[in-house]
Design an enzyme around this catalytic site. Structure first.
Site, PDB file in Angstrom:
ATOM      1  N   THR A   1       0.836  -1.206   0.000  1.00 29.97           N
ATOM      2  CA  THR A   1       0.000   0.000   0.000  1.00 29.97           C
ATOM      3  C   THR A   1       0.866   1.249   0.000  1.00 29.97           C
ATOM      4  O   THR A   1       0.603   2.213  -0.731  1.00 29.97           O
ATOM      5  CB  THR A   1      -0.928   0.008   1.231  1.00 29.97           C
ATOM      6  OG1 THR A   1      -1.749  -1.164   1.212  1.00 29.97           O
ATOM      7  CG2 THR A   1      -1.830   1.241   1.227  1.00 29.97           C
TER       8      THR A   1
ATOM      9  N   GLU B   1       2.322   1.829  -3.398  1.00 30.19           N
ATOM     10  CA  GLU B   1       1.322   2.390  -4.324  1.00 30.19           C
ATOM     11  C   GLU B   1       1.140   3.886  -4.123  1.00 30.19           C
ATOM     12  O   GLU B   1       1.078   4.655  -5.080  1.00 30.19           O
ATOM     13  CB  GLU B   1      -0.016   1.676  -4.154  1.00 30.19           C
ATOM     14  CG  GLU B   1      -0.241   0.535  -5.106  1.00 30.19           C
ATOM     15  CD  GLU B   1      -1.722   0.233  -5.298  1.00 30.19           C
ATOM     16  OE1 GLU B   1      -2.468   1.132  -5.729  1.00 30.19           O
ATOM     17  OE2 GLU B   1      -2.122  -0.898  -4.995  1.00 30.19           O
TER      18      GLU B   1
ATOM     19  N   GLU C   1       7.508  -7.286  -5.427  1.00 33.24           N
ATOM     20  CA  GLU C   1       6.593  -7.608  -6.512  1.00 33.24           C
ATOM     21  C   GLU C   1       7.348  -7.614  -7.836  1.00 33.24           C
ATOM     22  O   GLU C   1       8.339  -6.904  -8.009  1.00 33.24           O
ATOM     23  CB  GLU C   1       5.454  -6.567  -6.583  1.00 33.24           C
ATOM     24  CG  GLU C   1       4.608  -6.459  -5.329  1.00 33.24           C
ATOM     25  CD  GLU C   1       3.684  -7.639  -5.123  1.00 33.24           C
ATOM     26  OE1 GLU C   1       3.487  -8.405  -6.092  1.00 33.24           O
ATOM     27  OE2 GLU C   1       3.166  -7.803  -4.007  1.00 33.24           O
TER      28      GLU C   1
END
Length: 341
Positions: A74, A77, A282
């Protein structure tokens, strides 16, 4: 003359950390209001780029502060939502995930949203470095490449959700025998490394998967990555390096490791094999790639004082995380002993 009313936008992931943020939103908003912020909240959705898009919208709307509440994903992002902008609001984080590498670096209380929100009231801030990987793609903690990094994509998503990047390391003992070297050319400000490597790390902070000794002398605001290149794929040698990591970060002086401070890194594979890049845990695209350190790019509220144990609320997730870390260390020792027989 009318004074400017400061505005804050809380962007929170309702599913992080056993829904810990969802249970504390009202009190967090009250705390922010008490610090003089006109505060509102946005609950992220499963839609792609939910937190990123809201961060961009809030920044363009003139919010003074954006608080990212959730796990490292989060936070990543939200950073990606504001990093490309010319005028960027200040940021704060409320760690509600499991690994919380970025929170460890900023010394923000983990597992306790109320205590984390109170850090904003201390008004202690750091101009943090941010990594840029591609146009409009940024990372806050680490970029990684090499066969070991690629093998860790096989970690089940449920395990990753529960235990974050540390799940990769817990799985790592099982995967280590499959690690191989790949030929690579790495350009950096000190010169060029050309040779075989099994692991490549470009770290901004000192914490990776909850281990704070992988880049023990990393600084948050010096405009430098810590580039770590592991030049061996020999299982016994890798186990030895892991033990040096666990023993106070002594791996940085080992001849099988390149340990370099640099403001940029260019990663170029020297074979036809695909080289995937991992950004903050990621998949983030393929090499060749240029990584740039954007010095002092975003101002974060941080706890520059030492945090007492009283500020941490060790919940079941956090205890499980520590247990996995200990299990990983023991498995490395056991495997090393077994191979040494």
């Amino acid at each position: 003359m009318v004074s400017h009313q400061k505005r804050a936008r809380l962007i929170y992931n309702p599913t992080s950390g056993q829904e810990i943020m969802k249970k504390n939103v009202a009190e967090v908003l009250d705390i922010l209001e008490s610090y003089g912020y006109e505060t509102s909240a946005f609950q992220t959705t499963p839609a792609q780029n939910s937190a990123k898009d809201e961060a961009t919208r809030a920044a363009l709307a003139g919010f003074d502060l954006i608080i990212a509440a959730g796990g490292d994903g989060t936070i990543n992002e939200v950073v990606n939502g504001i990093a490309p902008l010319e005028k960027r609001p200040k940021m704060a984080i409320i760690p509600a995930g499991t690994t919380n590498d970025f929170a460890r670096a900023l010394k923000i209380p983990r597992g306790n949203p109320i205590e984390a929100a109170k850090i904003i009231g201390k008004n202690q801030r750091i101009k943090m470095d941010i990594g840029k990987a591609y146009d409009n793609t940024y990372f806050i903690n680490i970029a990684a490449a090499g066969s070991f990094t690629e093998l860790t994509y096989s970690v089940p998503s449920q395990l990753k959700t529960m235990f974050g990047y540390l799940a990769y390391l817990a799985k790592g003992v099982e995967l280590l025998p499959q690690v191989s070297k790949v030929p690579v050319r790495l350009r950096h400000e000190k010169g060029v490394f050309e040779g075989d490597a099994s692991m490549i790390f470009a770290a901004i902070t000192n914490s990776v998967g909850g281990f704070e000794q992988i880049a023990p002398d990393a600084k948050l605001d010096d405009g430098k990555f810590t580039l770590i290149v592991v030049k061996t794929a020999n299982l016994i040698e890798i186990l030895h390096l892991i033990r040096l990591v666990l023993d106070g970060g002594k791996h940085i002086n080992d001849k099988r490791v390149e340990y370099i401070k640099t403001s940029f890194i260019e990663i170029e594979p020297l074979s036809n094999e695909r080289m995937m890049i991992n950004l903050d845990g990621e998949y983030g695209g393929d090499a060749p790639i240029r990584l740039e350190n954007l010095k002092n790019h975003i101002t974060f509220f941080a706890n520059t004082d030492e945090i007492s144990d009283d500020a941490l609320m060790w919940d079941q997730e956090e205890l499980a995380l520590e247990a996995i870390a200990q299990k990983f260390a023991h498995e490395v020792e056991d495997l090393d002993a077994e191979l040494g027989e």
